[in-house]
Write an enzyme that holds these catalytic residues in place. Structure first.
Site, mmCIF file in Angstrom:
data_model
loop_
_atom_site.group_PDB
_atom_site.id
_atom_site.type_symbol
_atom_site.label_atom_id
_atom_site.label_comp_id
_atom_site.label_asym_id
_atom_site.label_seq_id
_atom_site.Cartn_x
_atom_site.Cartn_y
_atom_site.Cartn_z
ATOM 1 C CE1 TYR A 175 -30.976 -32.305 25.242
ATOM 2 C CE2 TYR A 175 -29.720 -30.520 23.617
ATOM 3 C CZ TYR A 175 -30.260 -31.589 23.454
ATOM 4 O OH TYR A 175 -30.571 -32.952 22.805
ATOM 5 C CE LYS A 179 -28.028 -35.059 25.196
ATOM 6 N NZ LYS A 179 -28.515 -36.235 24.877
HETATM 7 N N1 LIG Z 1 -33.731 -33.832 18.015
HETATM 8 C C1 LIG Z 1 -32.236 -33.352 17.583
HETATM 9 O O1 LIG Z 1 -32.002 -32.142 16.224
HETATM 10 C C2 LIG Z 1 -31.085 -33.750 18.636
HETATM 11 C C3 LIG Z 1 -29.687 -33.247 18.050
HETATM 12 C C4 LIG Z 1 -28.797 -33.778 19.711
HETATM 13 C C5 LIG Z 1 -28.873 -34.507 19.643
HETATM 14 N N2 LIG Z 1 -30.636 -35.380 20.421
HETATM 15 C C6 LIG Z 1 -30.097 -36.278 21.375
HETATM 16 O O2 LIG Z 1 -31.015 -37.561 20.296
HETATM 17 C C7 LIG Z 1 -32.047 -38.345 21.160
HETATM 18 C C8 LIG Z 1 -32.766 -38.279 20.904
HETATM 19 O O3 LIG Z 1 -33.637 -37.420 20.898
HETATM 20 P P1 LIG Z 1 -34.821 -36.734 20.019
HETATM 21 O O4 LIG Z 1 -34.414 -35.650 18.889
HETATM 22 O O5 LIG Z 1 -34.517 -37.941 18.941
HETATM 23 O O6 LIG Z 1 -36.376 -36.659 21.244
HETATM 24 P P2 LIG Z 1 -38.075 -36.644 21.191
HETATM 25 O O7 LIG Z 1 -37.865 -37.420 19.766
HETATM 26 O O8 LIG Z 1 -37.881 -36.410 21.527
HETATM 27 O O9 LIG Z 1 -37.317 -38.539 21.826
HETATM 28 C C9 LIG Z 1 -37.150 -38.520 22.853
HETATM 29 C C10 LIG Z 1 -37.540 -39.913 23.741
HETATM 30 O O10 LIG Z 1 -36.402 -40.622 24.885
HETATM 31 C C11 LIG Z 1 -37.505 -40.961 25.686
HETATM 32 N N3 LIG Z 1 -37.208 -40.781 27.177
HETATM 33 C C12 LIG Z 1 -37.558 -39.244 27.802
HETATM 34 N N4 LIG Z 1 -37.244 -39.427 28.856
HETATM 35 C C13 LIG Z 1 -37.229 -40.742 28.919
HETATM 36 C C14 LIG Z 1 -37.630 -41.384 29.783
HETATM 37 N N5 LIG Z 1 -37.035 -41.370 31.081
HETATM 38 N N6 LIG Z 1 -37.563 -43.099 29.759
HETATM 39 C C15 LIG Z 1 -37.385 -43.243 29.164
HETATM 40 N N7 LIG Z 1 -37.319 -42.600 28.078
HETATM 41 C C16 LIG Z 1 -37.650 -41.681 28.100
HETATM 42 C C17 LIG Z 1 -38.656 -40.291 25.109
HETATM 43 O O11 LIG Z 1 -39.884 -41.370 25.611
HETATM 44 P P3 LIG Z 1 -41.276 -40.484 25.257
HETATM 45 O O12 LIG Z 1 -42.337 -40.701 24.408
HETATM 46 O O13 LIG Z 1 -42.278 -41.907 26.191
HETATM 47 O O14 LIG Z 1 -41.316 -39.000 25.999
HETATM 48 C C18 LIG Z 1 -38.242 -40.831 23.130
HETATM 49 O O15 LIG Z 1 -38.391 -42.272 23.147
HETATM 50 C C19 LIG Z 1 -31.489 -37.466 22.578
HETATM 51 O O16 LIG Z 1 -30.303 -38.026 23.313
HETATM 52 C C20 LIG Z 1 -31.378 -35.851 22.218
HETATM 53 O O17 LIG Z 1 -30.279 -35.054 23.610
HETATM 54 C C21 LIG Z 1 -31.248 -34.782 19.192
#
Ligand SMILES: NC(=O)c1ccc[n+]([C@@H]2O[C@H](COP(=O)([O-])OP(=O)(O)OC[C@H]3O[C@@H](n4cnc5c(N)ncnc54)[C@H](OP(=O)(O)O)[C@@H]3O)[C@@H](O)[C@H]2O)c1
Length: 252
Positions: A175, A179
Site C-alpha cells: 500500500y 502511493k
Molecule cells: N481512509 C484513510 O485513512 C485514507 C488515508 C489516506 C488516503 N486514503 C485514500 O483515500 C481513498 C479512498 O479510500 P477510503 O478510505 O474511502 O476507502 P474505502 O472506503 O475502502 O473506499 C474505497 C473505494 O474504492 C473502490 N474501489 C476499490 N477497487 C476498485 C476498483 N477496482 N474499481 C473501482 N472502484 C474500486 C471501492 O469500491 P467497492 O465498494 O466496490 O470495494 C470503494 O468505493 C483511497 O485512494 C485511499 O488510498 C485513505
C-alpha cells in the site's frame, strides 16, 4: 450539417467523475462537488452499491449519475468515458479516488507478490488507465483538473523520519509504495501536461475512518474529502504537480 459531436447534449453544469464514489471518502468527495452545483459521475464497480450511492446523493440534492467503472479493467474505463460523453457531453474534473489497501500485515519479507501486484494494479495502473480514458474529454474543458487521492504514507520523506510508525503507520510494502508510485506518476503527468490548462495534483485526506482501515481512522470522511474538493476547484493559475494535505504541501 451539424456534426455528430455537436448533437451531443452538453450539460451546462461543470461535470466531475469520482472513482470509488460509492462509499467512504469518494462518496463525500462526490457530495462535496455536488454541493457546488456540479453534475457528478459516481464511478463504482458494483451495480447495487453504485445505484444506492446515486440515490442517496440525489436525495441530498446532488445532480448525480452512475458510471459503471472497475479501474482495473481497460474496457470498463473506455465504456465509462463513452457513457460520460453520451450522458454529459463534457468532463471537467476527474478525481482518482478508488484504491485498495491489500490487507495487513504487509511485511516485505513475507508478502505474497500477488498482493503487491493487485495493489499497484488498482492504486497506480488504475489511475493511469482511467486518466488516459478521460483525457480526451478533459482536454475539451475550459478548466480541467485531475486530483489523485494519495496518502502521506507514500511520502518517502515521512517514511524515513524517526517515529515513522506514529506518522505513517505500520510497515506496508504494497500500500505505502503504491502511493509513492502514484505521487511519482502524478508528477510525470504534470510534466507532460505543463503548458496545457490541465492541473493535476495529489492530495492526502488524512487518517479517515473508512472500510480501508477497519474504521480506525480519526477523521470523518467529510473531513477527508475536503482536500480533494479544494484541488478540484483550483483557480486557473493554481499549482500543478504538487502533493497537498489540509495543512499545505506534503513532502514527496
Ligand atoms: N481512509 C484513510 O485513512 C485514507 C488515508 C489516506 C488516503 N486514503 C485514500 O483515500 C481513498 C479512498 O479510500 P477510503 O478510505 O474511502 O476507502 P474505502 O472506503 O475502502 O473506499 C474505497 C473505494 O474504492 C473502490 N474501489 C476499490 N477497487 C476498485 C476498483 N477496482 N474499481 C473501482 N472502484 C474500486 C471501492 O469500491 P467497492 O465498494 O466496490 O470495494 C470503494 O468505493 C483511497 O485512494 C485511499 O488510498 C485513505
Amino acid at each position: 450539417m451539424a456534426s455528430e459531436g455537436s448533437m451531443v447534449p452538453m450539460r451546462e453544469r461543470t461535470t466531475a467523475l469520482v472513482t470509488g464514489a460509492n462509499k467512504g471518502i469518494g462518496y463525500e468527495i462526490a457530495a462535496g462537488l455536488g454541493a457546488l452545483g456540479w453534475s457528478v459521475g459516481v464511478g463504482a464497480r458494483d451495480d447495487q452499491r453504485r445505484e444506492a450511492a446515486v440515490e442517496r446523493l440525489r436525495a441530498a440534492g446532488v445532480d448525480a449519475f452512475g458510471v459503471p467503472l472497475d479501474v482495473t479493467d481497460d474496457a470498463s474505463a473506455t465504456a465509462a468515458a463513452r457513457l460520460i460523453e453520451d450522458q454529459a457531453g463534457r468532463l471537467d474534473v476527474l478525481v482518482n479516488n478508488a484504491a485498495i489497501a491489500g490487507g495487513m500485515p504487509q511485511e516485505p519479507s513475507s508478502v505474497d507478490p500477488a498482493t503487491v501486484r493487485a495493489v499497484v494494479e488498482t492504486n497506480v495502473i488504475g489511475v493511469i488507465r482511467v486518466t488516459n480514458a478521460m483525457l480526451p474529454l478533459l482536454r475539451r474543458s475550459a478548466s480541467p483538473r485531475i486530483v489523485n487521492v494519495s496518502s502521506s504514507v507514500g511520502s518517502l520523506t515521512r517514511q524515513s523520519e524517526p517515529g515513522a510508525e506514529q506518522t505513517t503507520g505500520p510497515v506496508a510494502v504494497a500500500y505505502a509504495p503504491s502511493k509513492t508510485f502514484l505521487n511519482a506518476v502524478t508528477l510525470q503527468y504534470a510534466r507532460e501536461l505543463s503548458g496545457t490548462n490541465i492541473l493535476i495534483n495529489a492530495g492526502c485526506p488524512g487518517y479517515v475512518a473508512t472500510d480501508l482501515n477497519g474504521f480506525r481512522g480519526v477523521r470523518s470522511p467529510e473531513q477527508g474529502a475536503a482536500i480533494a474538493v479544494k484541488l478540484a476547484t483550483l483557480p486557473d493559475d493554481g499549482p500543478t504537480g504538487r502533493f497537498f494535505d489540509d495543512a499545505g504541501i506534503v513532502p514527496w
